[in-house]
Scaffold this active site. Structure first.
Site, PDB file in Angstrom:
ATOM      1  N   GLY A  70     -15.449  71.779 -33.560  1.00  0.00           N
ATOM      2  CA  GLY A  70     -16.498  72.478 -32.810  1.00  0.00           C
ATOM      3  C   GLY A  70     -17.751  71.643 -32.664  1.00  0.00           C
ATOM      4  N   ALA A  71     -17.557  70.372 -32.302  1.00  0.00           N
ATOM      5  CA  ALA A  71     -18.718  69.472 -32.175  1.00  0.00           C
ATOM      6  C   ALA A  71     -19.234  69.416 -30.744  1.00  0.00           C
ATOM      7  CB  ALA A  71     -18.338  68.082 -32.665  1.00  0.00           C
ATOM      8  N   TYR A 251     -16.125  88.650 -37.938  1.00  0.00           N
ATOM      9  CA  TYR A 251     -16.781  87.348 -38.172  1.00  0.00           C
ATOM     10  C   TYR A 251     -17.186  87.209 -39.645  1.00  0.00           C
ATOM     11  CZ  TYR A 251     -20.509  83.828 -38.250  1.00  0.00           C
ATOM     12  OH  TYR A 251     -21.306  82.746 -38.567  1.00  0.00           O
TER      13      TYR A 251
HETATM   14  P1  NDP Z   1     -21.818  77.286 -31.678  1.00  0.00           P
HETATM   15  O1  NDP Z   1     -21.256  78.492 -30.981  1.00  0.00           O
HETATM   16  O2  NDP Z   1     -22.939  76.570 -31.053  1.00  0.00           O
HETATM   17  O3  NDP Z   1     -20.643  76.263 -31.938  1.00  0.00           O
HETATM   18  C1  NDP Z   1     -19.365  76.683 -32.253  1.00  0.00           C
HETATM   19  C2  NDP Z   1     -18.391  75.596 -31.906  1.00  0.00           C
HETATM   20  O4  NDP Z   1     -17.082  76.099 -32.216  1.00  0.00           O
HETATM   21  C3  NDP Z   1     -18.386  75.235 -30.418  1.00  0.00           C
HETATM   22  O5  NDP Z   1     -18.263  73.859 -30.306  1.00  0.00           O
HETATM   23  C4  NDP Z   1     -17.143  75.913 -29.914  1.00  0.00           C
HETATM   24  O6  NDP Z   1     -16.525  75.269 -28.813  1.00  0.00           O
HETATM   25  C5  NDP Z   1     -16.249  75.791 -31.128  1.00  0.00           C
HETATM   26  N1  NDP Z   1     -15.090  76.676 -31.038  1.00  0.00           N
HETATM   27  C6  NDP Z   1     -15.064  77.989 -30.765  1.00  0.00           C
HETATM   28  N2  NDP Z   1     -13.789  78.407 -30.677  1.00  0.00           N
HETATM   29  C7  NDP Z   1     -13.002  77.323 -30.898  1.00  0.00           C
HETATM   30  C8  NDP Z   1     -11.607  77.098 -30.914  1.00  0.00           C
HETATM   31  N3  NDP Z   1     -10.726  78.078 -30.638  1.00  0.00           N
HETATM   32  N4  NDP Z   1     -11.141  75.856 -31.174  1.00  0.00           N
HETATM   33  C9  NDP Z   1     -11.999  74.838 -31.396  1.00  0.00           C
HETATM   34  N5  NDP Z   1     -13.343  74.974 -31.366  1.00  0.00           N
HETATM   35  C10 NDP Z   1     -13.832  76.215 -31.124  1.00  0.00           C
HETATM   36  O7  NDP Z   1     -22.169  77.809 -33.156  1.00  0.00           O
HETATM   37  P2  NDP Z   1     -23.088  77.171 -34.320  1.00  0.00           P
HETATM   38  O8  NDP Z   1     -23.288  75.745 -34.096  1.00  0.00           O
HETATM   39  O9  NDP Z   1     -24.248  78.065 -34.498  1.00  0.00           O
HETATM   40  O10 NDP Z   1     -22.143  77.434 -35.583  1.00  0.00           O
HETATM   41  C11 NDP Z   1     -21.493  76.385 -36.264  1.00  0.00           C
HETATM   42  C12 NDP Z   1     -21.096  76.885 -37.640  1.00  0.00           C
HETATM   43  O11 NDP Z   1     -22.252  77.228 -38.389  1.00  0.00           O
HETATM   44  C13 NDP Z   1     -20.193  78.123 -37.631  1.00  0.00           C
HETATM   45  O12 NDP Z   1     -19.195  77.974 -38.605  1.00  0.00           O
HETATM   46  C14 NDP Z   1     -21.128  79.236 -38.005  1.00  0.00           C
HETATM   47  O13 NDP Z   1     -20.441  80.310 -38.652  1.00  0.00           O
HETATM   48  C15 NDP Z   1     -22.075  78.518 -38.957  1.00  0.00           C
HETATM   49  N6  NDP Z   1     -23.371  79.159 -39.099  1.00  0.00           N
HETATM   50  C16 NDP Z   1     -24.246  79.185 -38.047  1.00  0.00           C
HETATM   51  C17 NDP Z   1     -25.472  79.803 -38.186  1.00  0.00           C
HETATM   52  C18 NDP Z   1     -26.478  79.845 -37.083  1.00  0.00           C
HETATM   53  O14 NDP Z   1     -27.542  80.394 -37.293  1.00  0.00           O
HETATM   54  N7  NDP Z   1     -26.204  79.291 -35.900  1.00  0.00           N
HETATM   55  C19 NDP Z   1     -25.838  80.456 -39.465  1.00  0.00           C
HETATM   56  C20 NDP Z   1     -24.825  80.369 -40.486  1.00  0.00           C
HETATM   57  C21 NDP Z   1     -23.650  79.731 -40.303  1.00  0.00           C
HETATM   58  P3  NDP Z   1     -17.022  75.497 -27.287  1.00  0.00           P
HETATM   59  O15 NDP Z   1     -18.210  74.605 -27.139  1.00  0.00           O
HETATM   60  O16 NDP Z   1     -15.850  75.052 -26.496  1.00  0.00           O
HETATM   61  O17 NDP Z   1     -17.344  76.936 -27.149  1.00  0.00           O
END
Ligand code: NDP
Length: 399
Positions: A70-71, A251
């Site tokens: 998910g980068a 979630y």
């Molecule tokens: P984003 O939604 O910005 O990023 C999520 C990433 O996951 C995206 O690159 C997305 O891809 C990818 N993804 C989603 N579904 C799939 C799939 N089926 N296969 C592969 N990749 C997938 O979220 P964040 O950066 O905020 O979150 C990153 C992590 O940090 C998560 O684990 C979240 O639980 C955790 N977190 C975040 C917080 C926050 O405040 N933001 C707080 C606490 C934890 P695509 O770009 O294609 O959609």
């Protein structure tokens, strides 16, 4: 303000449960020498894309190789960029949308030689297997795996399902990563890098020993009866505990699974392999795509709420600036305080020697110091972790 949004749209519970903490800021910064510390070797490393200033008979330094799922956006992208800019890491961006990831890397200004993109859709176990196969074909070693990708569907009224028929949030966030981590464990074991790590992103929302974790719907896996049934919504519930579908709870449940899995990995493999298994709650980035499926009102109010009310907002660029100032002289372009703070935390867990202890769920206090956080009773239940492991193994075809 609170009553209005709390009562009318459920915005406040969502906001406070996701990013509740005030002023969790970055602590000590990792010494630059620790980022991309490389092991001295006496032979050249043949993997493509590695830095090879090989001179026969002399020490050869190679880049660390980190896979980040998910980068293509949010925290994963910011961390990929920060690591790539050190020029001591090669980042494998494991993403479901290749084009989106490539565009994101290019607009972030990442230099071609510091990253590669490989397709990975965590909503398909076949895709996970293909990714592992493709990664091995690339000939790269694996030094650090970061299970970062996640989906969050708080407004979903009905479950959706992965290609393998499991409810989507748990399927992607937990089961896809569970298979990936298990398969890539073999590659981590083979790495000669000085510090090998497997990191799974956690969340405060899955921890019911916090204020945020007590905001409904609360996380809870029950006796895992829904998971044991495959979360298929037909023969079993789509929820792990067997209850009615709730997107926000799914979630949070998936995040408990992430934290239990990290601890079970530690118990099963740390002693024999020396690999560090950790999880972290990096703080809240109110502006990432994670909230894309929330109601528009939430998305509008969440960032200013974080910025002005809770003061917990950490921007993508700010964490980058701190990183640039202290830790990585070459860090060039993260300009947002909140994100930079969080990215720095992320990098500490990836590369800082002081955070090399295994089995830990890292958090940061108001003075920006990292500490080993206490997980809730359920998120640290060893019996449940083992049961979760055994059921998950069956669901992903490992047992
Ligand atoms: P984003 O939604 O910005 O990023 C999520 C990433 O996951 C995206 O690159 C997305 O891809 C990818 N993804 C989603 N579904 C799939 C799939 N089926 N296969 C592969 N990749 C997938 O979220 P964040 O950066 O905020 O979150 C990153 C992590 O940090 C998560 O684990 C979240 O639980 C955790 N977190 C975040 C917080 C926050 O405040 N933001 C707080 C606490 C934890 P695509 O770009 O294609 O959609």
């Amino acid at each position: 303000f609170f009553l209005f949004f709390d009562g009318s749209a459920g915005v406040l519970p969502s906001i406070s449960s996701l990013c509740p903490q005030r002023g969790q800021h970055l602590s000590h910064l990792l010494p630059s020498s620790l980022l991309g510390v490389v092991k001295a070797q006496t032979t050249a490393v043949a993997a493509p894309g590695l830095s090879q200033s090989a001179v026969h008979g002399k020490k050869v330094l190679r880049k660390g190789v980190v896979v980040i799922t998910g980068a293509s956006s949010g925290l994963g992208l910011a961390a990929a960029k920060a690591l790539a800019e050190t020029e001591k890491w090669h980042v494998v961006m494991a993403c479901r949308d290749f084009l989106k990831a490539e565009k994101a890397a290019q607009s972030a200004g990442m230099a071609k030689e510091n990253y590669s993109i490989m397709h990975l859709d965590l909503a398909s176990l076949d895709s996970v297997r293909q990714f592992v196969h493709g990664f091995r074909q690339s000939g790269r070693p694996l030094d650090v795996l970061v299970c970062n990708a996640a989906i969050y569907r708080p407004t979903a009224r009905k479950p959706t399902y992965t290609a393998d028929g499991s409810e989507m949030s748990v399927g992607v966030n937990h089961l896809g990563h569970f298979l990936l981590a298990n398969m890539l464990l073999e590659d981590l074991k083979k790495s000669d890098y000085p510090s090998r790590r497997l990191i799974i992103l956690g969340s405060i929302t899955g921890n019911t020993n916090t204020l945020a974790g007590n905001v409904p719907p609360k996380a809870g896996l029950g006796d895992l009866r829904g998971l044991a049934g495959g979360l298929d919504g037909r023969n079993s519930s789509a929820m792990i505990d067997g209850g009615e579908f709730d997107g926000a709870k799914a979630y949070k449940d998936s995040k408990i699974c992430n934290m239990l899995t990290m601890q079970e990995l530690h118990r099963r493999f740390h002693e024999d392999t020396g690999i560090t298994f950790t999880s972290l709650y990096p703080g809240c980035i109110a502006t990432t795509g994670l909230f894309r499926e929330h109601i528009p009102l939430f998305r509008l109010l969440f960032p200013p709420f974080q910025k002005f009310i809770t003061k917990g907002f950490v921007s993508e660029d700010e964490s980058g600036k701190r990183l640039a100032q202290v830790q990585i002289p070459k860090q060039r372009s993260i300009n947002d305080t909140q994100t930079l703070t969080i990215v720095l935390r992320f990098l500490q867990v990836v590369a800082d020697a002081s955070l090399s202890k295994s089995g830990v769920y890292w958090s940061w206090n108001n003075n920006s110091a990292s500490f080993e956080n206490q997980l809730s009773e359920e998120a640290s239940d060893a019996v449940k972790a083992q049961k979760l492991w055994e059921i998950s193994e069956k669901l992903v075809g490992l047992a």
